[in-house]
Design an enzyme around this catalytic site. Structure first.
Site, short mmCIF file in Angstrom:
data_model
loop_
_atom_site.label_atom_id
_atom_site.label_comp_id
_atom_site.label_asym_id
_atom_site.label_seq_id
_atom_site.Cartn_x
_atom_site.Cartn_y
_atom_site.Cartn_z
N HIS A 165 -14.40 -10.54 -3.04
CA HIS A 165 -14.07 -9.69 -4.19
C HIS A 165 -13.60 -8.31 -3.73
O HIS A 165 -13.76 -7.32 -4.46
CB HIS A 165 -15.27 -9.51 -5.14
N SER A 286 9.23 7.67 5.03
CA SER A 286 9.68 7.95 3.67
C SER A 286 10.82 8.95 3.73
O SER A 286 10.81 9.86 4.56
CB SER A 286 8.52 8.53 2.85
N LYS A 292 4.56 10.18 5.64
CA LYS A 292 4.37 8.74 5.43
C LYS A 292 4.76 7.88 6.63
O LYS A 292 5.74 8.13 7.31
CB LYS A 292 5.22 8.27 4.22
N GLU A 299 5.04 -5.64 3.55
CA GLU A 299 5.42 -5.61 2.14
C GLU A 299 6.64 -6.51 1.89
O GLU A 299 6.73 -7.19 0.87
CB GLU A 299 5.72 -4.18 1.71
#
Ligand code: ARG
Length: 469
Positions: A165, A286, A292, A299
């Site tokens: 979970h 970024s 970043k 992804e």
């Protein structure tokens, strides 16, 4: 322009009895050269073998067969070197090859299609190409599995939390976590092998729908082309795309596994977990935020999986309403297969680079080994003392609730003011707890104890040594 031609002058294989040229609107949706190009090599190879089979059953002389075979081999070499580029305006790759062969060899090329239809021809080239792609993916998956085993073998001592979970659950070895990605890939290997075996049933020689009229030796053709068996019914054969669906399913299941690994790595590389960092070569920045460093690799693996799932649905939907035999709808079978096999191959290669390249942050992994991960261990110790597990669970739940209420660790409940240890728990029992002991207790097959993980790795290495041709 004579009848049966396409509006741009290309000649259709079937145009002899037609008095009008193909309407441009039909032509636009009918032509399949772009999606057919991956079939070219297999089609040229299969045609050479078919020519020799035609000589064996007396349709061609040996000389004619060898002229065709040599001509097709030259065409194959020219295609591979780029010296021959198939006519982009041809109806399909089979038409383009026959037209070029006829231009090069003259009349003998017009005999090649005897007893053969594009229905068994396309099925043959498609199956060969699918089998080839699956072999490439099998090799790629093997590489990824090896990277996983390497990382697991190199990090046997490190412990980390395992999650259910998305909440910290129990401690495990980092090597065990690594190996949790090996086994789904092993099931993918089995599925890919099954899909490849399904693809390797030879359809060549069943003609358009009813079989071969000149007694062609289908088993000889199958052997020559590297098929493992021959299909048994001509009507079934020309309309069968089960092999394509199964190949796409095997790739999609693999892509779904990669997507889950990707999600895990993405989570673990957030500052909140901080378990892994990415080398610069596997991360991106970024355009706006100089701070970043993004895990785009995983992804993209996760995002691209969506298209592959769509491909599986497309293919199943394509075949579900078709009457038996060949229907032209089946021309739409190729794009989903090309895409999902490409997604699988490139996705696996990307994940291999990721697994080989990620850097584990050991201090963060250690810091994440909080006391709550030991709750089951306390209950297990009570079980060793003869207390029924359900009672042990409730006693430990009491300590866990106190720890939560005071915002302290489980082991601190012994000393914390306002807390009390329920019998038969003692302060000594709590201070003697260790994550390592909890891990080592789980030594049966599939567990996270050192011996159980070493067993997995040994077994994995045996599996990796099996070659799949
Ligand atoms: N390009 C076609 C396909 O991929 C070849 C088969 C055409 N057969 C036919 N009967 N029109 O399915």
């Amino acid at each position: 322009m004579t009848s049966g031609e396409h509006s741009d002058g290309g000649k259709a294989l079937w145009g002899g009895g037609f008095s009008e040229n193909m309407h441009p609107a039909l032509q636009r949706i009918s032509f399949s050269m772009t999606q057919d190009l991956p079939l070219a090599i297999a089609d040229l190879i299969a045609s050479g073998v078919y020519a020799r089979a035609l000589a064996q059953c007396g349709v061609l002389s040996d000389l004619e067969a060898s002229e065709l075979d040599t001509g097709l081999a030259a065409l194959l070499a020219d295609f591979q070197s780029g010296a021959w580029i198939p006519d982009a305006n041809a109806e399909d790759i089979h038409t383009a090859i026959e037209a070029e062969l006829t231009a090069r060899l003259g009349d003998v090329a017009k005999k090649l299609h005897t007893g053969r239809s594009r229905n068994d021809q396309v099925n043959t080239a498609f199956r060969m190409t699918v089998a080839d792609r699956l072999t490439g993916i099998l090799d790629d998956v093997r590489t990824l599995q090896s990277e996983i085993v390497n990382r697991a073998s190199a990090d046997m001592d490190t412990l980390m939390p395992a999650y259910t979970h998305l909440q910290r659950a129990q401690p495990v070895r980092l090597a065990h976590w690594c190996m949790s990605m090996f086994w789904p890939l092993q099931r993918d290997i089995e599925r890919l092998l099954q899909a490849r075996a399904r693809a390797l049933e030879s359809p060549l020689g069943v003609g358009a729908i009813s079989g071969h009229p000149f007694g062609i030796d289908r088993e000889w053709i199958a052997d020559e082309l590297g098929f493992e068996s021959v299909t048994q019914n001509s009507i079934d054969t020309v309309g069968d795309r089960d092999f394509a669906v199964e190949a796409v399913f095997a790739c999609t299941m693999l892509n779904v596994h990669l997507s889950r690994f990707a999600e895990e790595l993405s989570l673990f590389s957030s500052a909140e977990y901080g378990f892994i960092t990415w080398p610069d070569s596997l991360a991106t920045g970024s355009s706006l935020m100089p701070n970043k460093k993004n895990p785009d690799l995983v992804e993209l693996v996760r995002g691209r999986c969506a298209g592959g799932i769509g491909d599986l649905v497309s293919l199943l939907t394509l075949v579900k309403g078709l009457a038996l035999g060949y229907q032209r709808d089946l021309q739409e079978d190729k794009p989903p297969v090309w895409r999902s096999t490409w997604l699988a191959a490139t996705g696996v290669q990307a994940m291999s680079a990721a697994i080989a390249g990620i850097v584990f942050n050991h201090p963060r992994l250690l810091a994440a080994l909080s006391d709550d991960l030991l709750a089951t261990e306390i209950a297990d110790l009570l079980v060793v003392q003869g207390i029924p597990f359900r009672d042990a669970h409730s006693v430990v739940a009491n300590i866990a609730a106190q720890a939560r209420a005071h915002g302290i660790g489980l082991r601190d409940v012994a000393q914390h003011p306002g807390c009390s240890l329920p019998a038969p728990i003692t302060a000594q029992m709590l201070s003697g707890l260790s994550h390592e002991d909890a891990v080592e207790r789980r030594d049966s097959i599939g567990g996270t104890a050192r011996i159980a993980v070493e067993r997995q790795i040994t077994r994995a290495k045996v599996l990796l040594s099996v070659t799949h041709g």
